[in-house]
Design a protein around this motif. Structure first.
Motif, PDB file in Angstrom:
ATOM      1  N   MET A   1       0.843  -1.174   0.000  1.00 16.44           N
ATOM      2  CA  MET A   1       0.000   0.000   0.000  1.00 16.44           C
ATOM      3  C   MET A   1       0.894   1.245   0.000  1.00 16.44           C
ATOM      4  SD  MET A   1      -3.085   0.835   2.546  1.00 16.44           S
ATOM      5  CE  MET A   1      -4.299   1.907   1.896  1.00 16.44           C
ATOM      6  N   SER A   2       0.425   2.292  -0.634  1.00 21.45           N
ATOM      7  CA  SER A   2       1.171   3.547  -0.675  1.00 21.45           C
ATOM      8  C   SER A   2       0.631   4.507   0.380  1.00 21.45           C
ATOM      9  CB  SER A   2       1.044   4.205  -2.041  1.00 21.45           C
ATOM     10  OG  SER A   2       1.726   3.446  -3.007  1.00 21.45           O
ATOM     11  N   TRP A   3       1.566   5.230   1.018  1.00 14.79           N
ATOM     12  CA  TRP A   3       1.230   6.205   2.056  1.00 14.79           C
ATOM     13  C   TRP A   3       1.884   7.529   1.711  1.00 14.79           C
ATOM     14  CZ3 TRP A   3      -2.189   4.502   5.609  1.00 14.79           C
ATOM     15  CH2 TRP A   3      -2.323   3.126   5.740  1.00 14.79           C
ATOM     16  N   PHE A   4       1.231   8.605   2.085  1.00 20.77           N
ATOM     17  CA  PHE A   4       1.756   9.944   1.909  1.00 20.77           C
ATOM     18  C   PHE A   4       2.188  10.414   3.297  1.00 20.77           C
ATOM     19  CE2 PHE A   4       1.252  14.569   1.006  1.00 20.77           C
ATOM     20  CZ  PHE A   4       2.099  14.625  -0.081  1.00 20.77           C
ATOM     21  N   ALA A  24       4.424   0.776   2.017  1.00 19.60           N
ATOM     22  CA  ALA A  24       4.581  -0.006   3.244  1.00 19.60           C
ATOM     23  C   ALA A  24       3.238  -0.643   3.587  1.00 19.60           C
ATOM     24  CB  ALA A  24       5.056   0.891   4.378  1.00 19.60           C
ATOM     25  N   PRO A  25       3.262  -1.730   4.353  1.00 18.73           N
ATOM     26  CA  PRO A  25       2.005  -2.408   4.688  1.00 18.73           C
ATOM     27  C   PRO A  25       1.142  -1.671   5.715  1.00 18.73           C
ATOM     28  CG  PRO A  25       3.870  -3.594   5.629  1.00 18.73           C
ATOM     29  CD  PRO A  25       4.427  -2.493   4.772  1.00 18.73           C
ATOM     30  N   THR A  26       1.750  -0.885   6.609  1.00 14.20           N
ATOM     31  CA  THR A  26       0.999  -0.187   7.652  1.00 14.20           C
ATOM     32  C   THR A  26       1.490   1.255   7.777  1.00 14.20           C
ATOM     33  OG1 THR A  26       2.545  -0.702   9.438  1.00 14.20           O
ATOM     34  CG2 THR A  26       0.819  -2.344   8.988  1.00 14.20           C
ATOM     35  N   GLN A  33       9.977   3.936   7.551  1.00 10.60           N
ATOM     36  CA  GLN A  33      10.721   4.045   6.288  1.00 10.60           C
ATOM     37  C   GLN A  33      11.040   5.500   5.963  1.00 10.60           C
ATOM     38  OE1 GLN A  33       9.042   1.955   2.952  1.00 10.60           O
ATOM     39  NE2 GLN A  33       8.658   0.115   4.164  1.00 10.60           N
ATOM     40  N   ALA A  34      10.073   6.387   6.173  1.00 11.46           N
ATOM     41  CA  ALA A  34      10.309   7.801   5.880  1.00 11.46           C
ATOM     42  C   ALA A  34      11.378   8.369   6.804  1.00 11.46           C
ATOM     43  CB  ALA A  34       9.013   8.598   6.022  1.00 11.46           C
ATOM     44  N   LEU A  38      14.942  10.623   6.067  1.00 14.83           N
ATOM     45  CA  LEU A  38      14.892  12.063   6.335  1.00 14.83           C
ATOM     46  C   LEU A  38      16.086  12.515   7.163  1.00 14.83           C
ATOM     47  CD1 LEU A  38      11.123  12.413   7.329  1.00 14.83           C
ATOM     48  CD2 LEU A  38      12.178  13.029   5.153  1.00 14.83           C
ATOM     49  N   PRO A  39      16.512  13.763   6.998  1.00 16.97           N
ATOM     50  CA  PRO A  39      17.553  14.307   7.878  1.00 16.97           C
ATOM     51  C   PRO A  39      17.049  14.319   9.326  1.00 16.97           C
ATOM     52  CG  PRO A  39      17.154  15.765   6.016  1.00 16.97           C
ATOM     53  CD  PRO A  39      16.089  14.713   5.982  1.00 16.97           C
ATOM     54  N   GLU A  40      17.958  14.325  10.282  1.00 17.60           N
ATOM     55  CA  GLU A  40      17.589  14.257  11.695  1.00 17.60           C
ATOM     56  C   GLU A  40      16.791  15.464  12.170  1.00 17.60           C
ATOM     57  OE1 GLU A  40      20.705  13.258  14.396  1.00 17.60           O
ATOM     58  OE2 GLU A  40      21.462  11.677  13.111  1.00 17.60           O
ATOM     59  N   ASP A  41      16.858  16.585  11.446  1.00 15.96           N
ATOM     60  CA  ASP A  41      16.141  17.780  11.893  1.00 15.96           C
ATOM     61  C   ASP A  41      14.695  17.825  11.405  1.00 15.96           C
ATOM     62  OD1 ASP A  41      16.639  18.250   9.201  1.00 15.96           O
ATOM     63  OD2 ASP A  41      16.950  20.394   9.494  1.00 15.96           O
ATOM     64  N   ARG A  42      14.158  16.718  10.909  1.00 12.66           N
ATOM     65  CA  ARG A  42      12.791  16.675  10.393  1.00 12.66           C
ATOM     66  C   ARG A  42      11.882  15.894  11.340  1.00 12.66           C
ATOM     67  NH1 ARG A  42      12.442  20.414   6.499  1.00 12.66           N
ATOM     68  NH2 ARG A  42      10.679  19.359   5.625  1.00 12.66           N
ATOM     69  N   ILE A  43      10.601  16.269  11.388  1.00 12.02           N
ATOM     70  CA  ILE A  43       9.605  15.582  12.197  1.00 12.02           C
ATOM     71  C   ILE A  43       8.430  15.194  11.297  1.00 12.02           C
ATOM     72  CG2 ILE A  43       8.495  17.736  12.900  1.00 12.02           C
ATOM     73  CD1 ILE A  43       7.934  16.411  15.598  1.00 12.02           C
ATOM     74  N   VAL A  44       7.922  13.987  11.480  1.00 11.13           N
ATOM     75  CA  VAL A  44       6.765  13.519  10.710  1.00 11.13           C
ATOM     76  C   VAL A  44       5.518  14.160  11.308  1.00 11.13           C
ATOM     77  CG1 VAL A  44       5.379  11.498  10.107  1.00 11.13           C
ATOM     78  CG2 VAL A  44       7.858  11.358  10.017  1.00 11.13           C
ATOM     79  N   THR A  45       4.686  14.758  10.461  1.00  9.49           N
ATOM     80  CA  THR A  45       3.494  15.448  10.950  1.00  9.49           C
ATOM     81  C   THR A  45       2.202  14.686  10.668  1.00  9.49           C
ATOM     82  OG1 THR A  45       3.325  16.750   8.921  1.00  9.49           O
ATOM     83  CG2 THR A  45       4.559  17.720  10.762  1.00  9.49           C
ATOM     84  N   SER A  46       2.166  13.864   9.628  1.00 14.12           N
ATOM     85  CA  SER A  46       0.957  13.100   9.337  1.00 14.12           C
ATOM     86  C   SER A  46       1.249  11.982   8.347  1.00 14.12           C
ATOM     87  CB  SER A  46      -0.155  13.994   8.807  1.00 14.12           C
ATOM     88  OG  SER A  46       0.201  14.522   7.543  1.00 14.12           O
ATOM     89  N   VAL A  47       0.348  11.004   8.329  1.00 13.73           N
ATOM     90  CA  VAL A  47       0.420   9.880   7.393  1.00 13.73           C
ATOM     91  C   VAL A  47      -0.988   9.616   6.888  1.00 13.73           C
ATOM     92  CG1 VAL A  47       0.987   7.444   7.108  1.00 13.73           C
ATOM     93  CG2 VAL A  47       2.324   8.836   8.669  1.00 13.73           C
ATOM     94  N   ALA A  48      -1.141   9.452   5.577  1.00 16.61           N
ATOM     95  CA  ALA A  48      -2.449   9.174   4.993  1.00 16.61           C
ATOM     96  C   ALA A  48      -2.281   8.234   3.812  1.00 16.61           C
ATOM     97  CB  ALA A  48      -3.091  10.476   4.533  1.00 16.61           C
ATOM     98  N   PRO A  49      -3.305   7.434   3.512  1.00 18.12           N
ATOM     99  CA  PRO A  49      -3.231   6.578   2.319  1.00 18.12           C
ATOM    100  C   PRO A  49      -3.064   7.436   1.073  1.00 18.12           C
ATOM    101  CG  PRO A  49      -5.162   6.043   3.650  1.00 18.12           C
ATOM    102  CD  PRO A  49      -4.574   7.287   4.224  1.00 18.12           C
ATOM    103  N   TYR A  50      -2.307   6.933   0.135  1.00 17.78           N
ATOM    104  CA  TYR A  50      -2.053   7.683  -1.100  1.00 17.78           C
ATOM    105  C   TYR A  50      -2.812   7.047  -2.234  1.00 17.78           C
ATOM    106  CZ  TYR A  50       0.528  10.161  -4.730  1.00 17.78           C
ATOM    107  OH  TYR A  50       0.869  10.962  -5.786  1.00 17.78           O
TER     108      TYR A  50
END
Length: 50
Positions: A1-4, A24-26, A33-34, A38-50
């Protein structure tokens, strides 16, 4: 499955989030994986199906 997965610089809440497509499966696997690419100075803000 694809995720954004959206991410932005840590500590900069006014910055526009940038998105990447991850296969990724979940949502948790997509975040892992993201974060691995990503560089260490980045934070993940959201995940949604693509």
């Amino acid at each position: 499955m694809s995720w954004f997965v959206r991410h932005r610089p840590k500590g900069d809440t006014s910055a526009d989030a940038v998105g990447v497509e991850v296969n990724a499966p979940t949502p948790a696997d997509a975040i892992d994986q993201a974060r691995a690419t990503l560089p260490e100075d980045r934070i993940v803000t959201s995940v949604a199906p693509y």
